[in-house]
Design a protein around this motif. Structure first.
Motif, mmCIF file in Angstrom:
data_model
loop_
_atom_site.group_PDB
_atom_site.id
_atom_site.type_symbol
_atom_site.label_atom_id
_atom_site.label_comp_id
_atom_site.label_asym_id
_atom_site.label_seq_id
_atom_site.Cartn_x
_atom_site.Cartn_y
_atom_site.Cartn_z
ATOM 1 N N THR A 170 42.535 55.073 30.862
ATOM 2 C CA THR A 170 42.542 55.204 32.163
ATOM 3 C C THR A 170 41.862 54.053 32.964
ATOM 4 N N ILE A 171 41.182 53.203 32.126
ATOM 5 C CA ILE A 171 40.082 52.310 32.876
ATOM 6 C C ILE A 171 40.504 51.005 33.232
ATOM 7 N N PRO A 172 41.352 50.204 32.463
ATOM 8 C CA PRO A 172 41.529 48.586 32.629
ATOM 9 C C PRO A 172 42.102 48.634 33.603
ATOM 10 N N VAL A 173 43.241 49.068 34.102
ATOM 11 C CA VAL A 173 44.002 48.438 35.598
ATOM 12 C C VAL A 173 43.127 48.890 36.712
ATOM 13 N N GLY A 174 42.845 50.336 36.774
ATOM 14 C CA GLY A 174 42.043 50.909 37.940
ATOM 15 C C GLY A 174 40.888 50.071 38.259
ATOM 16 N N LEU A 175 39.914 49.920 37.248
ATOM 17 C CA LEU A 175 38.775 49.122 37.516
ATOM 18 C C LEU A 175 38.840 47.659 37.563
ATOM 19 N N GLY A 176 39.851 47.133 36.799
ATOM 20 C CA GLY A 176 39.869 45.813 36.934
ATOM 21 C C GLY A 176 40.621 45.269 38.410
ATOM 22 N N THR A 177 41.363 46.106 39.024
ATOM 23 C CA THR A 177 41.823 45.976 40.397
ATOM 24 C C THR A 177 40.485 46.149 41.383
ATOM 25 N N ALA A 178 39.865 47.253 41.235
ATOM 26 C CA ALA A 178 38.527 47.252 42.145
ATOM 27 C C ALA A 178 37.779 46.167 42.090
ATOM 28 N N ALA A 179 37.479 45.766 40.825
ATOM 29 C CA ALA A 179 36.362 44.863 40.355
ATOM 30 C C ALA A 179 36.943 43.475 41.160
ATOM 31 N N LEU A 180 38.164 43.043 40.787
ATOM 32 C CA LEU A 180 38.692 41.722 41.441
ATOM 33 C C LEU A 180 38.700 41.800 42.748
ATOM 34 N N GLY A 181 39.086 42.806 43.412
ATOM 35 C CA GLY A 181 39.335 42.835 44.871
ATOM 36 C C GLY A 181 38.091 42.774 45.764
ATOM 37 N N LEU A 182 36.905 43.118 44.751
ATOM 38 C CA LEU A 182 35.647 43.294 45.540
ATOM 39 C C LEU A 182 35.019 42.286 45.352
ATOM 40 N N TYR A 183 34.793 41.470 44.054
ATOM 41 C CA TYR A 183 34.057 40.566 43.328
ATOM 42 C C TYR A 183 34.269 39.206 43.057
ATOM 43 N N THR A 184 35.843 39.036 43.156
ATOM 44 C CA THR A 184 36.123 37.458 42.622
ATOM 45 C C THR A 184 35.353 36.602 43.724
ATOM 46 N N GLN A 185 34.787 35.683 43.224
ATOM 47 C CA GLN A 185 34.007 34.541 44.142
ATOM 48 C C GLN A 185 35.023 33.427 44.455
ATOM 49 N N ASN A 186 35.655 32.762 43.491
ATOM 50 C CA ASN A 186 36.223 31.484 43.749
ATOM 51 C C ASN A 186 37.749 31.588 43.604
ATOM 52 N N VAL A 187 38.269 32.133 44.884
ATOM 53 C CA VAL A 187 39.506 32.321 44.886
ATOM 54 C C VAL A 187 40.240 30.906 45.489
ATOM 55 N N PRO A 188 41.187 30.378 44.876
ATOM 56 C CA PRO A 188 41.738 28.998 45.358
ATOM 57 C C PRO A 188 42.485 29.266 46.599
#
Length: 358
Positions: A124-142
């Motif tokens: 249950t973890i990969p997609v839900g956690l990944g979406t939450a984390a990437l939406g909040l914490y990705t620093q370098n968006v081109p």
């Protein structure tokens, strides 16, 4: 080991699913071959079938939430051995998808499963956690891409744990898989109060994940603003809309502070009145792209997350979704995806066991 396995294939664009024998892939450099013990269903899976989106080559294998056992290591892989229990996020390529009995995984976005978690919970973890984390914490968006982030410092970074103490946060659709992980990350980041919207029968569970207040998801936009104002008068610099229908996006946008960021999981549908804008302090609306394998900006964040994920799970700082197991192996996906499409799943993740396939 046999050279063939069972897979659930989408036979054609907007076609039917069928169980089919296919070859077991061989891991390349930096990859693992995983015997899939559990795979979770996501709304995007039924949308691919119903709308003919994302996938271009058929027959196609879907499924991106994966937990299983390491069967073989590719060259250059360190930190894993055969027999390790692991979780990873797949993607819509037939050798890397989850609705099959064996799949490939990129080792840098794979983590070991702590002993207290089952394969079904881990899936249950990969997609839900990944979406939450990437939406909040990705620093370098081109520049020029159609996804983005709030660009916060992640809480698995020593500089990020508790960094946003005293700042309010809100997540709409908190009982969704993504929403539940957003709550937990917001708590680790120090936000408070953390306001959630959801069906109220899920309130106790959401409070255990970090919500300080749970408001009825059926509230009108006006009533939502009124209830939020009773809780805090501080500005909301970050809001995460895990539903992202036009009504929820616009309700969240009205509450968002000038200069703040609204993260959505579908494309933005905001009715912006130019006369209400504050020049130089515009509200940002960013669409999360919840895939840790690519592009490179996401892969970099995903790799740091997965390096720390086992410890976060062992400490109970990240907890999996509640699980409903679908018996019958890969064939169970069809009825499960119909339930997701009809909106009859609430607060749980549907998980199947590919090795049960006959």
């Amino acid at each position: 080991m046999s050279v063939l396995q069972n897979a659930l294939v989408l036979t054609a664009r907007q076609g039917a699913f069928a169980i089919s024998p296919i070859s077991i892939p061989t891991p390349d450099r930096g990859q693992l071959l995983i015997k899939v013990q559990a795979a979770a269903l996501n709304p995007v899976d039924w949308k691919v079938q119903a709308n003919g989106i994302i996938v271009t080559d058929y027959p196609a294998i879907l499924g991106t939430d994966i937990a299983g056992v390491v069967e073989e290591l590719g060259d250059g892989v360190e930190g894993f051995r055969k027999g390790d229990r692991v979780l990873t996020q797949g993607y819509f390529h037939n050798t890397h998808a989850g609705f099959q009995q064996f799949t490939l995984a990129n080792a840098d976005v794979t983590a070991k499963i702590p002993s207290h978690l089952t394969f079904e919970q881990a899936a249950t973890i990969p997609v839900g956690l990944g979406t939450a984390a990437l939406g909040l914490y990705t620093q370098n968006v081109p520049p020029g891409v159609d996804f983005g982030s709030a660009r916060l410092i992640p809480p698995w970074d020593p500089l990020g744990r508790g960094r946003y103490v005293g700042k309010p946060f809100m997540v709409l659709g908190a009982s969704s898989s993504v929403g539940q992980y957003v709550l937990q990350l917001a708590r680790l980041s120090g936000f408070s109060p953390i306001i959630a919207t959801a069906s109220l029968h899920n309130a106790t569970h959401l409070q255990s994940l970090g919500a300080t207040h749970v408001l009825d998801r059926q509230l009108s936009a006006f009533d939502l603003r009124t209830e939020v104002a009773k809780i805090t008068s501080k500005p909301f610099d970050v809001i995460f809309d895990a539903v992202s229908l036009p009504a929820t996006q616009n309700a969240a946008y009205e509450i968002l502070a000038y200069g703040g960021c609204l993260i959505v999981v579908l494309y933005p549908r905001i009715n912006i009145n130019p006369s209400t804008q504050a020049p130089g302090r515009e509200k940002r609306v960013e669409k999360a792209f919840g895939q840790v394998n690519f592009p490179p900006e996401n892969r970099a964040v995903g790799a740091t997350l997965y390096r720390n994920l086992t410890a976060l799970l062992e400490e109970g700082l990240i907890r999996p979704n509640r699980v409903e197991i679908l018996p019958g192996g890969l064939a169970a996906a069809v009825a499960g995806l119909d339930r997701l499409r009809n909106g009859t799943v609430s607060g749980v993740k549907l998980v199947l066991r590919p090795q049960e396939t006959t």
